[in-house]
Design a protein around this motif. Structure first.
Motif, PDB file in Angstrom:
ATOM      1  N   ASN A  67       1.280  -1.711   2.526  1.00  0.00           N
ATOM      2  CA  ASN A  67       1.121  -2.798   3.505  1.00  0.00           C
ATOM      3  C   ASN A  67       1.728  -2.449   4.869  1.00  0.00           C
ATOM      4  OD1 ASN A  67       3.745  -2.834   2.561  1.00  0.00           O
ATOM      5  ND2 ASN A  67       3.952  -5.069   2.638  1.00  0.00           N
TER       6      ASN A  67
ATOM      7  N   TYR B 151       1.589  -0.405   8.526  1.00  0.00           N
ATOM      8  CA  TYR B 151       0.695   0.174   9.539  1.00  0.00           C
ATOM      9  C   TYR B 151       1.552   0.892  10.565  1.00  0.00           C
ATOM     10  CZ  TYR B 151      -2.870  -2.523   7.274  1.00  0.00           C
ATOM     11  OH  TYR B 151      -3.727  -3.005   6.326  1.00  0.00           O
TER      12      TYR B 151
ATOM     13  N   PHE C  17       1.955   2.808  13.993  1.00  0.00           N
ATOM     14  CA  PHE C  17       1.321   2.922  15.303  1.00  0.00           C
ATOM     15  C   PHE C  17       2.199   3.751  16.241  1.00  0.00           C
ATOM     16  CE2 PHE C  17      -0.562  -1.671  14.843  1.00  0.00           C
ATOM     17  CZ  PHE C  17      -1.561  -1.191  13.998  1.00  0.00           C
TER      18      PHE C  17
ATOM     19  N   PHE D 265       4.264  -3.636  10.654  1.00  0.00           N
ATOM     20  CA  PHE D 265       3.735  -2.740  11.674  1.00  0.00           C
ATOM     21  C   PHE D 265       4.903  -1.980  12.288  1.00  0.00           C
ATOM     22  CE2 PHE D 265       0.995  -6.308  11.060  1.00  0.00           C
ATOM     23  CZ  PHE D 265      -0.275  -5.751  11.048  1.00  0.00           C
TER      24      PHE D 265
ATOM     25  N   TYR E 182       2.466  -7.949   5.810  1.00  0.00           N
ATOM     26  CA  TYR E 182       2.182  -6.733   6.580  1.00  0.00           C
ATOM     27  C   TYR E 182       3.417  -6.318   7.380  1.00  0.00           C
ATOM     28  CZ  TYR E 182      -2.688  -8.095   5.751  1.00  0.00           C
ATOM     29  OH  TYR E 182      -3.875  -8.457   5.173  1.00  0.00           O
TER      30      TYR E 182
ATOM     31  N   ILE F 241      -5.700   5.884  11.045  1.00  0.00           N
ATOM     32  CA  ILE F 241      -6.108   4.844  12.000  1.00  0.00           C
ATOM     33  C   ILE F 241      -6.533   5.557  13.282  1.00  0.00           C
ATOM     34  CG2 ILE F 241      -5.365   2.873  13.379  1.00  0.00           C
ATOM     35  CD1 ILE F 241      -3.284   2.275  11.166  1.00  0.00           C
TER      36      ILE F 241
ATOM     37  N   TYR G  74      -1.659   5.649  10.998  1.00  0.00           N
ATOM     38  CA  TYR G  74      -2.083   5.558   9.602  1.00  0.00           C
ATOM     39  C   TYR G  74      -1.506   4.312   8.948  1.00  0.00           C
ATOM     40  CZ  TYR G  74       2.512   7.765   9.007  1.00  0.00           C
ATOM     41  OH  TYR G  74       3.842   8.053   9.086  1.00  0.00           O
ATOM     42  N   SER G  75      -2.116   3.960   7.810  1.00  0.00           N
ATOM     43  CA  SER G  75      -1.545   2.881   7.006  1.00  0.00           C
ATOM     44  C   SER G  75      -1.229   3.428   5.623  1.00  0.00           C
ATOM     45  CB  SER G  75      -2.515   1.701   6.914  1.00  0.00           C
ATOM     46  OG  SER G  75      -3.690   2.092   6.230  1.00  0.00           O
TER      47      SER G  75
ATOM     48  N   VAL H 275      -7.620  -1.722  13.468  1.00  0.00           N
ATOM     49  CA  VAL H 275      -7.366  -2.206  12.098  1.00  0.00           C
ATOM     50  C   VAL H 275      -7.382  -3.719  11.946  1.00  0.00           C
ATOM     51  CG1 VAL H 275      -5.982  -0.183  11.469  1.00  0.00           C
ATOM     52  CG2 VAL H 275      -4.816  -2.249  12.302  1.00  0.00           C
ATOM     53  N   LYS H 276      -7.329  -4.464  13.060  1.00  0.00           N
ATOM     54  CA  LYS H 276      -7.084  -5.902  12.921  1.00  0.00           C
ATOM     55  C   LYS H 276      -8.162  -6.617  12.101  1.00  0.00           C
ATOM     56  CE  LYS H 276      -8.901  -7.269  17.432  1.00  0.00           C
ATOM     57  NZ  LYS H 276      -8.566  -7.664  18.810  1.00  0.00           N
TER      58      LYS H 276
END
Lengths: 250, 250
Positions: free
Chosen positions: B141, B143, B145, B66, B64, B127, B137-138, B159-160
């Motif tokens: 893989n 995300y 923020f 972020f 992932y 999101i 949004y994602s 989302v977690k």
């Protein structure tokens, strides 16, 4: 062109969330005052291959690279081995560093673990550590500092006057109660007229109150002031009230 | 193998030293509790090519990624354009995001700058942002923020539960008044017996007092406890006194 810099933060404790890094912002402010622009930061774990890869990427790209962490006496302190491998040189025990450590510690205290802190990549120049004696060092364009903020600050103080600087970065900011979306179009127009000024817009929520801080940064002080004046006039025109900068208050 | 993660912090304000990032440690702790290991962090400026390069390096490497910052309405918010280019897709105006923004703002407030916050890379999933409405949004893989900590935390909360986790990381720590150099050899011996436990050693100076915090982390809780017990016994054997963890006190 101003010289550039990157910081490579080495340490599982930052990536686990246990420790909050405080060295990045201190380095950025200190370098900025000398006209050296911090352009990238990376945090990597205590894994040799990852330190080497990140260091080689950063030192090829920026004028200066500063590393923090991993130069103590314990098994998880692997920065020096990794940096030596990145430069393709051996690790040697630096005679002057060994003298410093033997003078600092008592006969009882000195041991192989502490003497490991006298090991540096071959060709490195020592950086004075007035806090706890074990020196940092520089090799090529890379400066290797301890991670403990007090020691890191002292090591940066010891070398900052040897760095080739540039035109200092002028930074001006103003905070108002206008939402970003309301001022965005006018701000874009100002940014388009001042290509040499970097204008940033940062919203904050504090105790339910929304504010926007506008930050002007440039190595051209006069242009920065002119952009600031236009931003100021824009806020007045849009009927905004000035507010305290939320990052400055306690 | 536990899933891995990286954080890409996008923002000149972090690299100028003006703003202290607070999202990394929050993300690390939240992911760690779910058994997702934060393995790298990068901070890049608001420069499209640098965002694209860093994002592509990280998303190829970790389970992932972020990102924080750069999804607001002003000219310096360029994250979405950069992410779309990194994925080789167009930026589209997301109908649901546009509905959310039009419902949140009054007729007076809604404008092209605010509607820009409805733009996402084609194929992205929104999101929820309960704080200020403009969604994250994602995509793949990755995300995406906001940078404002309160909004970032809310988006992560949203989302977690959708992330595939792993065995939670057990973390134990103990702080004593023994210098790192004194305990290094014994600590290395313990580390060598517990290859599945990551033992970190962190010195602190606080009000002139030196302390060492030893941190045991592992996805094997029993091994972690056993290593902790040995470290505890080592401190007693070396005549050390336990102290309060300096990172825990105010």
């Amino acid at each position: 062109m101003n010289p550039t810099a990157a910081i490579l933060i080495i340490g599982n404790e930052i990536l686990s969330g246990r420790t909050q890094d405080k060295n990045l912002s201190h380095l950025a402010c200190t370098l900025g005052a000398q006209g050296i622009l911090l352009r990238e930061a990376r945090v990597v774990p205590d894994v040799e291959a990852e330190i080497i890869e990140a260091l080689n990427a950063l030192r090829a790209r920026y004028t200066y690279v500063f590393t923090t962490g991993g130069i103590g006496p314990t098994h998880d302190d692997i920065t020096t081995e990794a940096i030596a491998k990145a430069f393709g040189v051996k690790v040697i025990r630096h005679p002057q560093a060994e003298r410093i450590l033997r003078a600092h510690y008592t006969e009882d205290q000195i041991n192989e673990a502490r003497l490991k802190m006298a090991d540096v990549p071959e060709g490195a120049a020592l950086i004075d550590n007035p806090v706890s004696s074990a020196p940092g060092y520089s090799i090529g364009n890379v400066y290797v500092f301890a991670g403990v903020p007090r020691i890191m600050h002292a090591m940066l103080d010891a070398v900052k006057h040897t760095l080739v600087g540039g035109t200092p970065v002028s930074m001006l900011s103003i905070t108002c109660d206008i939402g970003e979306g309301t001022l965005a179009a006018d701000l874009t127009a100002i940014q388009n007229r001042f290509s040499q000024v970097e204008i940033g817009s940062y919203p904050y929520f504090k105790q339910g109150v929304l504010s926007t801080t506008l930050v002007m940064r440039s190595t051209d002080e006069a242009a920065n002031q002119a952009a600031y004046n236009e931003v100021s006039a824009m806020i007045a025109r849009l009927g905004g009230n000035l507010m305290e900068d939320p990052t400055k208050s306690a």
